[in-house]
Design a protein around this motif. Structure first.
Motif, PDB file in Angstrom:
ATOM      1  N   CYS A  50      20.134  53.034  59.329  1.00 41.81           N
ATOM      2  CA  CYS A  50      19.667  52.088  60.331  1.00 41.81           C
ATOM      3  C   CYS A  50      20.857  51.567  61.145  1.00 41.81           C
ATOM      4  CB  CYS A  50      18.960  50.925  59.633  1.00 41.81           C
ATOM      5  SG  CYS A  50      18.361  49.626  60.723  1.00 41.81           S
ATOM      6  N   HIS A  51      20.590  51.179  62.400  1.00 41.97           N
ATOM      7  CA  HIS A  51      21.670  50.626  63.221  1.00 41.97           C
ATOM      8  C   HIS A  51      22.232  49.352  62.601  1.00 41.97           C
ATOM      9  CE1 HIS A  51      24.023  49.688  66.800  1.00 41.97           C
ATOM     10  NE2 HIS A  51      23.695  50.870  67.278  1.00 41.97           N
ATOM     11  N   SER A  52      21.425  48.628  61.836  1.00 47.23           N
ATOM     12  CA  SER A  52      21.934  47.429  61.167  1.00 47.23           C
ATOM     13  C   SER A  52      22.955  47.791  60.085  1.00 47.23           C
ATOM     14  CB  SER A  52      20.788  46.605  60.567  1.00 47.23           C
ATOM     15  OG  SER A  52      20.075  47.351  59.608  1.00 47.23           O
ATOM     16  N   ASP A  53      22.861  49.003  59.538  1.00 45.58           N
ATOM     17  CA  ASP A  53      23.894  49.457  58.594  1.00 45.58           C
ATOM     18  C   ASP A  53      25.252  49.516  59.287  1.00 45.58           C
ATOM     19  OD1 ASP A  53      21.795  49.787  56.823  1.00 45.58           O
ATOM     20  OD2 ASP A  53      21.744  51.973  57.003  1.00 45.58           O
ATOM     21  N   LEU A  54      25.243  50.030  60.510  1.00 46.88           N
ATOM     22  CA  LEU A  54      26.479  50.109  61.294  1.00 46.88           C
ATOM     23  C   LEU A  54      27.019  48.718  61.604  1.00 46.88           C
ATOM     24  CD1 LEU A  54      28.556  51.762  62.923  1.00 46.88           C
ATOM     25  CD2 LEU A  54      26.918  51.769  64.827  1.00 46.88           C
ATOM     26  N   HIS A  55      26.137  47.824  62.073  1.00 44.49           N
ATOM     27  CA  HIS A  55      26.539  46.441  62.338  1.00 44.49           C
ATOM     28  C   HIS A  55      27.166  45.821  61.085  1.00 44.49           C
ATOM     29  CE1 HIS A  55      25.009  45.865  66.365  1.00 44.49           C
ATOM     30  NE2 HIS A  55      23.770  46.170  66.026  1.00 44.49           N
ATOM     31  N   SER A  56      26.514  46.028  59.938  1.00 47.84           N
ATOM     32  CA  SER A  56      26.966  45.399  58.701  1.00 47.84           C
ATOM     33  C   SER A  56      28.295  45.969  58.228  1.00 47.84           C
ATOM     34  CB  SER A  56      25.902  45.569  57.607  1.00 47.84           C
ATOM     35  OG  SER A  56      24.706  44.907  57.952  1.00 47.84           O
ATOM     36  N   CYS A  57      28.433  47.294  58.283  1.00 49.15           N
ATOM     37  CA  CYS A  57      29.685  47.914  57.828  1.00 49.15           C
ATOM     38  C   CYS A  57      30.874  47.412  58.633  1.00 49.15           C
ATOM     39  CB  CYS A  57      29.583  49.434  57.941  1.00 49.15           C
ATOM     40  SG  CYS A  57      28.553  50.205  56.674  1.00 49.15           S
ATOM     41  N   LYS A  58      30.672  47.184  59.927  1.00 52.86           N
ATOM     42  CA  LYS A  58      31.754  46.728  60.795  1.00 52.86           C
ATOM     43  C   LYS A  58      31.815  45.209  60.926  1.00 52.86           C
ATOM     44  CE  LYS A  58      32.125  50.892  63.651  1.00 52.86           C
ATOM     45  NZ  LYS A  58      33.569  51.100  63.379  1.00 52.86           N
ATOM     46  N   ASN A  59      30.952  44.513  60.191  1.00 50.56           N
ATOM     47  CA  ASN A  59      30.896  43.047  60.221  1.00 50.56           C
ATOM     48  C   ASN A  59      30.693  42.506  61.639  1.00 50.56           C
ATOM     49  OD1 ASN A  59      30.859  40.507  58.999  1.00 50.56           O
ATOM     50  ND2 ASN A  59      33.063  40.210  59.229  1.00 50.56           N
ATOM     51  N   GLU A  60      29.866  43.177  62.404  1.00 53.09           N
ATOM     52  CA  GLU A  60      29.637  42.760  63.788  1.00 53.09           C
ATOM     53  C   GLU A  60      28.765  41.511  63.891  1.00 53.09           C
ATOM     54  OE1 GLU A  60      30.198  47.103  65.976  1.00 53.09           O
ATOM     55  OE2 GLU A  60      28.178  46.371  65.545  1.00 53.09           O
TER      56      GLU A  60
END
Length: 358
Positions: A50-60
């Motif tokens: 999910c795109h939220s996985d990307l947000h979370s991994c990068k602490n966005e």
């Protein structure tokens, strides 16, 4: 006497975790809790990206706690059930979505809206009552309270069905709550990504006229010929936007990047509804005049409760709705994340966990 961490979490697990805001994932051994009376232990076969996985991994979003094992579109098979479990048995095909716990007592929980419970715990990047962390589905197994486990329809493919556990319910829930289901009405879908392409399919299954709103002209053929949209609108074309003003009853805005809302609001009819489900990392500007002069509504929605998520899965199974996916192995996840950041996926990566070397 309280149990030690080793006694509470005796099951060795393997996953891939981000260690810092670079977002780079790498192999990560950890432990899951023992299967309790109400728990279901699941061997994970597939997990959507999910795109939220990307947000979370990068602490966005500024709330990430490392190490972080992402993944909340989980599908697998039951390997063990607790003695109080009545909903599932060993070898059942099941899913786990965005949440794994809530208080079960508050008004939200009593209304089957566990996703809005103040004590709701996310599948990953959340802290349990005992102080331990929740790790997600980029891993080989998971232990979950039976209440938060979903029955996977027999006729639904496990890999292409996995993204529905987040993307599917994220667009289905607002359509149901905001009454965006009247046959023949006009639905605009802003953004043709992981969420948007599922919204098109669900909208058409509900009998709506569907227009895809996108900044990318090259997506037109696929939107209409492959996904079944009725029309396509390039949001950067002023002439086409002007011609479409006041033609839509509803818009689901799935865009997760910062973008202007004024063009979308202008597309709505009197009493039209713009419902946002994307989560940009910065605030959006909301112009008030179009709302007041057109008696329009802007709302939001956050996944759905367990009951509604099961309803969504059953609806999608009935109408043969799945996500369009690109299957990857776990060791391809960093490349997939780089591509996801560039919107270079049609339309959802799914990790083939069961056939990956973790």
């Amino acid at each position: 006497m309280a149990k030690s961490p080793e006694e509470e979490h005796p099951h060795k697990a393997l996953g891939w975790a981000a260690r810092d805001s670079s977002g780079v994932l790498s192999p990560f051994p950890f432990s899951r809790r023992e299967n309790g009376d109400d728990d279901v232990t699941i061997k994970i076969l597939y997990c959507g990206v999910c795109h939220s996985d990307l947000h979370s991994c990068k602490n966005e979003w500024g709330v990430s706690s490392y190490p972080l094992v992402p993944g909340h579109e989980i599908v697998g098979v039951v390997t063990k059930v607790g003695k109080a479990v009545t909903k599932f048995k060993v070898d059942d095909k099941v899913g786990v979505g965005v949440m794994v716990s809530s208080c079960k007592k508050c008004d939200c929980c009593k209304q089957d809206l566990e996703n809005y419970c103040p004590q709701m715990m996310l599948t990953y990047n959340s802290i349990n009552h005992d102080g331990t962390k929740n790790y997600g589905g980029y891993s080989d197994m998971i232990v979950v309270d039976q209440h938060y486990v979903l029955r996977f329809p027999d006729n639904m493919p496990l890999d292409a069905g996995a993204p529905l556990l987040c993307a599917g319910i994220t667009v289905y829930s607002p359509m149901m709550y905001y009454g965006m289901t009247e046959v023949g009405r006009h639905l605009g879908v802003a953004g043709l990504g992981g969420l948007g392409h599922v919204a098109v399919k669900i909208g058409k299954a509900m009998g709506l006229k569907v227009t895809v709103i996108s900044t990318s002209p090259k997506k037109e053929s696929e939107a209409i010929n492959s996904l079944g949209a009725d029309s396509f609108l390039v949001s950067t074309d002023p002439a086409k936007l002007k011609a479409a003003m006041g033609t839509m009853d509803y818009i689901i805005d799935t865009v997760s990047a910062v973008h202007p809302l004024l063009p979308l609001l202008s597309l709505l009819k009197l009493n039209g509804k713009l419902i946002t489900v994307g989560l940009p990392e910065k605030p959006l500007e909301l112009p008030i005049f179009p709302l007041v002069l057109g008696r329009r509504l802007v709302g939001g929605s956050d996944i759905g409760g367990i009951k509604e998520t099961q309803e969504m899965l059953d609806f999608c199974a009935k109408h043969n709705i799945t996500a369009d996916i690109e299957l990857i192995k776990m060791d391809q996840i960093n490349t997939a994340m780089e591509r996801l950041a560039k919107s270079d996926v049609r339309y959802r990566f799914v990790i083939d966990v069961g056939n990956s070397k973790l």
